[in-house]
Design a protein around this motif. Structure first.
Motif, PDB file in Angstrom:
ATOM      1  N   VAL A 190      38.180  51.528  55.836  1.00  0.00           N
ATOM      2  CA  VAL A 190      37.223  50.420  55.941  1.00  0.00           C
ATOM      3  C   VAL A 190      36.541  50.190  54.590  1.00  0.00           C
ATOM      4  CG1 VAL A 190      35.122  49.637  57.090  1.00  0.00           C
ATOM      5  CG2 VAL A 190      36.854  50.892  58.372  1.00  0.00           C
ATOM      6  N   ASN A 191      36.239  51.307  53.941  1.00  0.00           N
ATOM      7  CA  ASN A 191      35.612  51.247  52.626  1.00  0.00           C
ATOM      8  C   ASN A 191      36.452  50.429  51.634  1.00  0.00           C
ATOM      9  OD1 ASN A 191      33.496  51.870  51.123  1.00  0.00           O
ATOM     10  ND2 ASN A 191      34.079  53.989  50.671  1.00  0.00           N
ATOM     11  N   ASP A 192      37.737  50.786  51.573  1.00  0.00           N
ATOM     12  CA  ASP A 192      38.633  50.100  50.633  1.00  0.00           C
ATOM     13  C   ASP A 192      38.785  48.619  50.967  1.00  0.00           C
ATOM     14  OD1 ASP A 192      39.004  52.316  49.138  1.00  0.00           O
ATOM     15  OD2 ASP A 192      40.924  52.893  50.026  1.00  0.00           O
ATOM     16  N   LEU A 193      38.797  48.341  52.273  1.00  0.00           N
ATOM     17  CA  LEU A 193      38.905  46.937  52.683  1.00  0.00           C
ATOM     18  C   LEU A 193      37.780  46.129  52.057  1.00  0.00           C
ATOM     19  CD1 LEU A 193      39.700  47.045  56.532  1.00  0.00           C
ATOM     20  CD2 LEU A 193      41.232  46.393  54.680  1.00  0.00           C
ATOM     21  N   PHE A 194      36.560  46.680  52.160  1.00  0.00           N
ATOM     22  CA  PHE A 194      35.407  45.903  51.677  1.00  0.00           C
ATOM     23  C   PHE A 194      35.274  45.920  50.161  1.00  0.00           C
ATOM     24  CE2 PHE A 194      34.419  46.206  56.173  1.00  0.00           C
ATOM     25  CZ  PHE A 194      34.171  44.866  56.425  1.00  0.00           C
ATOM     26  N   ILE A 195      35.710  47.010  49.538  1.00  0.00           N
ATOM     27  CA  ILE A 195      35.731  47.008  48.061  1.00  0.00           C
ATOM     28  C   ILE A 195      36.642  45.880  47.575  1.00  0.00           C
ATOM     29  CG2 ILE A 195      36.555  48.277  46.025  1.00  0.00           C
ATOM     30  CD1 ILE A 195      35.597  50.845  47.378  1.00  0.00           C
ATOM     31  N   GLY A 196      37.769  45.734  48.237  1.00  0.00           N
ATOM     32  CA  GLY A 196      38.700  44.671  47.863  1.00  0.00           C
ATOM     33  C   GLY A 196      38.074  43.290  48.013  1.00  0.00           C
ATOM     34  N   LEU A 197      37.424  43.074  49.163  1.00  0.00           N
ATOM     35  CA  LEU A 197      36.756  41.781  49.372  1.00  0.00           C
ATOM     36  C   LEU A 197      35.721  41.542  48.285  1.00  0.00           C
ATOM     37  CD1 LEU A 197      36.097  41.250  53.185  1.00  0.00           C
ATOM     38  CD2 LEU A 197      37.722  40.086  51.704  1.00  0.00           C
ATOM     39  N   GLY A 198      35.004  42.629  47.925  1.00  0.00           N
ATOM     40  CA  GLY A 198      33.982  42.521  46.879  1.00  0.00           C
ATOM     41  C   GLY A 198      34.611  42.105  45.548  1.00  0.00           C
ATOM     42  N   MET A 199      35.743  42.733  45.215  1.00  0.00           N
ATOM     43  CA  MET A 199      36.422  42.380  43.972  1.00  0.00           C
ATOM     44  C   MET A 199      36.866  40.919  44.000  1.00  0.00           C
ATOM     45  SD  MET A 199      36.433  44.788  41.768  1.00  0.00           S
ATOM     46  CE  MET A 199      37.726  44.492  40.562  1.00  0.00           C
ATOM     47  N   GLN A 200      37.359  40.507  45.143  1.00  0.00           N
ATOM     48  CA  GLN A 200      37.779  39.103  45.264  1.00  0.00           C
ATOM     49  C   GLN A 200      36.594  38.170  45.045  1.00  0.00           C
ATOM     50  OE1 GLN A 200      39.737  38.663  49.132  1.00  0.00           O
ATOM     51  NE2 GLN A 200      41.637  38.362  48.005  1.00  0.00           N
ATOM     52  N   PHE A 201      35.469  38.541  45.676  1.00  0.00           N
ATOM     53  CA  PHE A 201      34.290  37.690  45.556  1.00  0.00           C
ATOM     54  C   PHE A 201      33.858  37.591  44.093  1.00  0.00           C
ATOM     55  CE2 PHE A 201      29.707  37.045  45.443  1.00  0.00           C
ATOM     56  CZ  PHE A 201      29.623  35.847  46.148  1.00  0.00           C
ATOM     57  N   ILE A 202      33.881  38.741  43.401  1.00  0.00           N
ATOM     58  CA  ILE A 202      33.485  38.750  41.986  1.00  0.00           C
ATOM     59  C   ILE A 202      34.391  37.823  41.177  1.00  0.00           C
ATOM     60  CG2 ILE A 202      33.448  40.197  39.898  1.00  0.00           C
ATOM     61  CD1 ILE A 202      32.496  42.496  41.736  1.00  0.00           C
ATOM     62  N   TRP A 203      35.703  37.920  41.425  1.00  0.00           N
ATOM     63  CA  TRP A 203      36.634  37.063  40.683  1.00  0.00           C
ATOM     64  C   TRP A 203      36.406  35.587  40.969  1.00  0.00           C
ATOM     65  CZ3 TRP A 203      39.298  37.662  36.494  1.00  0.00           C
ATOM     66  CH2 TRP A 203      39.671  38.950  36.095  1.00  0.00           C
ATOM     67  N   VAL A 204      36.160  35.264  42.245  1.00  0.00           N
ATOM     68  CA  VAL A 204      35.940  33.856  42.583  1.00  0.00           C
ATOM     69  C   VAL A 204      34.657  33.365  41.925  1.00  0.00           C
ATOM     70  CG1 VAL A 204      35.410  32.242  44.453  1.00  0.00           C
ATOM     71  CG2 VAL A 204      37.205  33.935  44.750  1.00  0.00           C
ATOM     72  N   PHE A 205      33.602  34.162  42.041  1.00  0.00           N
ATOM     73  CA  PHE A 205      32.303  33.716  41.534  1.00  0.00           C
ATOM     74  C   PHE A 205      32.330  33.523  40.009  1.00  0.00           C
ATOM     75  CE2 PHE A 205      28.037  34.498  39.880  1.00  0.00           C
ATOM     76  CZ  PHE A 205      27.338  33.503  40.566  1.00  0.00           C
ATOM     77  N   PHE A 206      32.685  34.605  39.307  1.00  0.00           N
ATOM     78  CA  PHE A 206      32.670  34.493  37.841  1.00  0.00           C
ATOM     79  C   PHE A 206      33.757  33.541  37.337  1.00  0.00           C
ATOM     80  CE2 PHE A 206      30.243  38.394  38.412  1.00  0.00           C
ATOM     81  CZ  PHE A 206      29.138  38.070  37.643  1.00  0.00           C
ATOM     82  N   GLY A 207      34.882  33.521  38.049  1.00  0.00           N
ATOM     83  CA  GLY A 207      35.949  32.599  37.677  1.00  0.00           C
ATOM     84  C   GLY A 207      35.474  31.156  37.768  1.00  0.00           C
ATOM     85  N   ALA A 208      34.778  30.837  38.840  1.00  0.00           N
ATOM     86  CA  ALA A 208      34.308  29.464  39.023  1.00  0.00           C
ATOM     87  C   ALA A 208      33.312  29.081  37.928  1.00  0.00           C
ATOM     88  CB  ALA A 208      33.679  29.300  40.402  1.00  0.00           C
ATOM     89  N   VAL A 209      32.414  30.019  37.609  1.00  0.00           N
ATOM     90  CA  VAL A 209      31.451  29.746  36.544  1.00  0.00           C
ATOM     91  C   VAL A 209      32.192  29.506  35.228  1.00  0.00           C
ATOM     92  CG1 VAL A 209      29.588  30.757  35.152  1.00  0.00           C
ATOM     93  CG2 VAL A 209      29.610  31.083  37.635  1.00  0.00           C
ATOM     94  N   PHE A 210      33.157  30.357  34.975  1.00  0.00           N
ATOM     95  CA  PHE A 210      33.927  30.281  33.740  1.00  0.00           C
ATOM     96  C   PHE A 210      34.696  28.954  33.659  1.00  0.00           C
ATOM     97  CE2 PHE A 210      37.313  32.220  30.913  1.00  0.00           C
ATOM     98  CZ  PHE A 210      36.463  32.349  29.829  1.00  0.00           C
ATOM     99  N   VAL A 211      35.331  28.597  34.754  1.00  0.00           N
ATOM    100  CA  VAL A 211      36.084  27.342  34.778  1.00  0.00           C
ATOM    101  C   VAL A 211      35.169  26.172  34.455  1.00  0.00           C
ATOM    102  CG1 VAL A 211      37.189  25.661  36.325  1.00  0.00           C
ATOM    103  CG2 VAL A 211      37.954  28.020  36.316  1.00  0.00           C
TER     104      VAL A 211
END
Lengths: 261, 267
Positions: B230-251
């Motif tokens: 369960v831990n890894d599942l949510f770490i992954g979601l967190g990483m995805q969220f980070i990429w989407v958030f910072f990626g969008a700002v960067f774009v």
């Protein structure tokens, strides 16, 4: 004879055309190397785990990869560009221009484009093949070399026929550009010898899409696996396919109502 | 907010209607794509069998599951390509989008999201056929399923963002196909597309953490196939969220600089 002259002239024009864009050569070299590197990585990953795959050793598979790259280069320099242009012309109704010329339309449609720089794939593929053959100790004689070259030519003809049949479906269906994608996907199967695939897939890659004949058979010739029977089979299939293609093409043309813009 | 919602729903509807008209073309497209995972699946199943039943923790059954889920994630991964950007800028198509009162990127995101609805519907029978042939070993929990659903859409956003960034390079130069190919090669190796990352050497697995590729591809597949904690599942979601958030700002920042470089050509 006239056909040869015509094809040769188009080839010359194509090459002259490409020389206008020499920077594309460097881009192409880079792309070829990237493709080669990913191929080698895939091969290495497998051989980190096992010593042979379906009876093919590492050097054998390197030879397959060499043939795969060479044939891929031939397809992308001479076959695919013509077929893609043909698809566009059928869709847009501008095929009229070649139909009104006093030469065979199939020939004209098949020789108009030539992408010289795609031949970096042929060169790099040949180098890979030479490396593979030296690893195999050059166990090849006159017959296997002849078998290799004839198999390569027959494979190229079969791939051409396959493309033309598919392109001809543009006479009936409008949007067939995805076929380029379809072919590329299926052609990628040639990176591995077809013997490792399950039966249904092996037959598909042999008789539906002639990937087996374009890659595995020439590679078999080089690595001493090609039987006379298979070679004769390839010859027969080439003739049959070429005939069917001719018939479908003419049938398709009758369906073409043209009348451009 | 309502403006965006309306835009997205109508754009997606248009896209669904448009793509639904070409089921054969879409099927060709998908079958071409199916070849790739089937090849990997067959090769690696052969390796697993030669190794006595498993390789890198994957049996032929779980490899089948991996590559069948792969096909769905691959559909979700399709976004406007950098080659499309090149075409759009060279042909002056962008001028038209710039005249509209909404950021042109929303159009891409919405259009491809709509297309996915069609793709998923068309994908189902293919997945059934693949499952009948290759007999995947797949037992996700309910939580896995929910996380997977979120993860594939996040993956779509991450890939849209990275491809848009790459596509925007064409504002500066139009000869970038070699760069694109390099990117796709890196993606192939670091995402889990070529093989499950656990089959890769250690250092590749570690490196994959720091690139977007894994989060846009391998992670969603492993959610469903890989018995993650369960831990890894949510770490992954967190990483995805980070990429989407910072990626969008960067774009959006790059876009502001890039658009100044754009001089329209016809329309």
């Amino acid at each position: 004879m006239q056909g040869f002259k015509l094809a040769f002239n188009y080839l010359r024009i194509g090459i002259m055309n490409e020389f206008q864009y020499r920077a594309n050569l460097y881009i192409q070299i880079l792309q070829t190397f990237i493709a080669l590197a990913t191929g080698l990585i895939g091969l290495n990953l497998v051989f980190n785990q096992v010593n042979e795959l379906g009876g093919w050793g590492k050097a054998d598979l390197l030879a397959v990869m060499g043939v795969f790259t060479i044939t891929g280069g031939i397809i992308r320099s001479a076959i695919q560009p013509n077929m893609e242009r043909l698809m566009d012309e059928i869709r847009e109704g501008t095929l009229d221009y070649i139909l009104t010329k006093p030469a065979d339309a199939q020939l004209l449609a098949s020789v108009r484009e030539y992408r010289l720089w795609q031949n970096t794939d042929v060169i790099i593929g040949t180098i890979v093949l030479i490396v593979a053959m030296s690893q195999l100790g050059w166990r090849m004689d006159f017959w296997s070399s002849l078998g290799f070259i004839s198999a390569l030519v027959m494979g190229a003809i079969m791939v051409y026929c396959f493309w033309l049949v598919i392109t001809s479906t543009a006479f009936w269906f409008v949007r067939v550009h995805e076929i380029a994608n379809l072919f590329e996907g299926l052609y990628a199967a040639g990176r591995w010898p077809v013997d490792i695939y399950p039966n249904w897939l092996r037959y598909g890659l042999t008789f539906l899409v002639p990937v087996a004949f374009a890659v595995t058979v020439p590679a078999s010739a080089l690595t001493g696996r090609l039987s006379l029977q298979t070679w004769l089979g390839a010859l027969a299939l080439t003739v049959v396919l070429a005939t069917i293609t001719r018939v479908i093409w003419r049938f398709g043309l009758r369906n073409y109502s043209g009348a451009s813009a | 907010m309502k403006r965006y919602f309306d835009f997205y729903t109508s754009m997606m509807r248009v896209s669904v209607l448009e793509q639904w008209q070409y089921p054969i073309a879409n099927y060709f497209y998908m079958i071409g794509m199916l070849a790739e995972p089937v090849i990997y699946m067959v090769v690696w199943s052969a390796v697993a069998e030669q190794q006595g039943g498993s390789v890198g923790g994957y049996t032929p059954g779980s490899l089948a599951a991996y590559y069948i889920v792969w096909t769905l994630v691959r559909q979700m991964n399709i976004a406007f390509t950098p080659y499309g950007w090149e075409w759009r800028i060279r042909q002056g198509r962008l001028s038209m989008s710039l005249l509209r009162p909404m950021h042109p990127l929303h159009e891409d995101v919405a259009f491809f999201a709509g297309w996915k609805v069609v793709m998923i519907i068309l994908w189902i029978p293919l997945a059934l056929v693949l499952s009948l042939i290759f007999k995947p070993d797949l037992n996700p929990t309910l939580l896995d399923g929910v996380v997977f659903f979120v993860a594939i859409w996040m993956a779509y956003l991450i890939r849209t963002i990275t491809l848009s960034l790459l596509g925007m390079v064409t504002f500066w130069t139009t000869r970038v196909s070699a760069l694109f190919e390099l990117y796709f090669a890196a993606e192939l190796i670091l995402s889990g597309r070529l093989v499950p990352l656990s089959l890769m050497p250690d250092w590749v697995q570690r490196a994959a953490w720091f690139f977007p590729f894994r989060w846009a591809f391998g992670y969603p597949i492993e959610v469903l196939v890989g018995n993650m904690s369960v831990n890894d599942l949510f770490i992954g979601l967190g990483m995805q969220f980070i990429w989407v958030f910072f990626g969008a700002v960067f774009v959006s920042q790059i876009w502001k600089i890039a658009i100044r470089r754009f001089s329209a050509v016809g329309g």
